[in-house]
Design a protein around this motif. Sequence first.
Motif, PDB file in Angstrom:
ATOM      1  N   GLY A  99       0.788  -1.229   0.000  1.00  0.00           N
ATOM      2  CA  GLY A  99       0.000   0.000   0.000  1.00  0.00           C
ATOM      3  C   GLY A  99       0.818   1.277   0.000  1.00  0.00           C
ATOM      4  N   TYR A 127       3.910  -7.839   1.355  1.00  0.00           N
ATOM      5  CA  TYR A 127       3.101  -7.820   2.572  1.00  0.00           C
ATOM      6  C   TYR A 127       3.952  -8.172   3.779  1.00  0.00           C
ATOM      7  CZ  TYR A 127      -0.870  -7.400  -0.547  1.00  0.00           C
ATOM      8  OH  TYR A 127      -1.743  -6.942  -1.500  1.00  0.00           O
ATOM      9  N   TYR A 164      -5.835   7.573   7.848  1.00  0.00           N
ATOM     10  CA  TYR A 164      -6.838   7.184   6.852  1.00  0.00           C
ATOM     11  C   TYR A 164      -8.117   7.974   7.107  1.00  0.00           C
ATOM     12  CZ  TYR A 164      -4.037   3.214   5.265  1.00  0.00           C
ATOM     13  OH  TYR A 164      -3.049   2.431   4.730  1.00  0.00           O
ATOM     14  N   PRO A 185     -12.682  -1.118   5.117  1.00  0.00           N
ATOM     15  CA  PRO A 185     -11.224  -1.212   4.941  1.00  0.00           C
ATOM     16  C   PRO A 185     -10.647  -2.465   5.602  1.00  0.00           C
ATOM     17  CG  PRO A 185     -11.734   0.365   6.680  1.00  0.00           C
ATOM     18  CD  PRO A 185     -13.051  -0.088   6.112  1.00  0.00           C
ATOM     19  N   TYR A 187      -7.611  -3.464   4.902  1.00  0.00           N
ATOM     20  CA  TYR A 187      -6.215  -3.340   4.480  1.00  0.00           C
ATOM     21  C   TYR A 187      -5.253  -3.926   5.510  1.00  0.00           C
ATOM     22  CZ  TYR A 187      -8.804   0.380   2.047  1.00  0.00           C
ATOM     23  OH  TYR A 187      -9.753   1.088   1.363  1.00  0.00           O
ATOM     24  N   THR A 188      -5.536  -3.723   6.790  1.00  0.00           N
ATOM     25  CA  THR A 188      -4.676  -4.259   7.848  1.00  0.00           C
ATOM     26  C   THR A 188      -5.556  -4.692   9.022  1.00  0.00           C
ATOM     27  OG1 THR A 188      -4.343  -2.234   9.149  1.00  0.00           O
ATOM     28  CG2 THR A 188      -2.928  -2.531   7.214  1.00  0.00           C
ATOM     29  N   SER A 211      -7.221  -4.441  -0.474  1.00  0.00           N
ATOM     30  CA  SER A 211      -6.330  -3.646  -1.314  1.00  0.00           C
ATOM     31  C   SER A 211      -6.853  -2.227  -1.424  1.00  0.00           C
ATOM     32  CB  SER A 211      -6.237  -4.265  -2.716  1.00  0.00           C
ATOM     33  OG  SER A 211      -5.653  -3.362  -3.635  1.00  0.00           O
ATOM     34  N   GLU A 212      -6.020  -1.262  -1.042  1.00  0.00           N
ATOM     35  CA  GLU A 212      -6.422   0.144  -1.133  1.00  0.00           C
ATOM     36  C   GLU A 212      -6.592   0.577  -2.590  1.00  0.00           C
ATOM     37  OE1 GLU A 212      -3.599   2.369   1.446  1.00  0.00           O
ATOM     38  OE2 GLU A 212      -3.166   0.340   2.148  1.00  0.00           O
TER      39      GLU A 212
END
Length: 285
Positions: A99, A127, A164, A185, A187-188, A211-212
């Motif tokens: 990202g 990652y 974010y 989100p 993402y994490t 995935s952003e």
Amino acid sequence: MQLDHIETFLDIIESRNFNRTADRLNITQSTVSTRIKSLESAVGSELFHRGRAGAEPTAAGRRFEAYARAMLSTWSQARHDVRAFNRFEGTLRVAAQVGMTRSVLPGWVEALCQVLPKASIHVESDYSNQMVTDLSMGNLDIAVLYAPRYLPEITYEHLMVEEYVMVSTFARAISEVNPDSYIRPGYTVVLEKTHSELIPALAISRLSMGSESLAEAMLRRTGGSCYMRSDDARRFTAECPSFLVEGAPTLYQPVHTAMLARRKHEPIIRKGLRALHLAVMSLET
């Protein structure tokens, strides 16, 4: 154990057929069989179940696959480093979270070229889990990641915190966000957990993305709402008819550097970290 035996083993993992591998490697089927038998003798275990349907890896074969790929990777890196030895004054291999390819990574590469003008530099995006594995195996020198995995040989340092914010093509306020067009989100782990705690009403939306860049692409394609890194959000709202959603809480993601503890004070590592901090400072100005 020879490298061509390893390469043959990995090709069979993909082809699931000794004859097909022989064709792909331009060798005879008996050579393939001999290499695998030799490899099985070396590791002390059967690696494939042979049958009319082809070749399926045994449990031992599946276990050995990761080591086989690591051996080829290490050999490839060794060849590169040795070849570069006479041309460059050192080699540095760095990676950053996928990202961050539009944020930290470009500035870091630019700074690396400045502080290490005579070094060979290899750059990747990956990652967290894979980067930690690559560090522990010596295939990576410095990583910038979100999720530390604590191993005794790896040391971590806090680098920064990413912000974010929620962006929407429809809603100006969080009360107007439609859960049906909202992208949660994923993402994490940290962002998922914080999001669930702060916005429980949107924690059960049907669409989540890890995935952003994919989340942004979907916003461009179909519209909706999602969280973006603050600098990406500013760029997006400047390019597309969209809004920063009022009342949506800011989410925070800690970012860490990682390296082998025993190499922390090597000059090339210190210069690589210095370049990284210069890149981060440029983002903040």
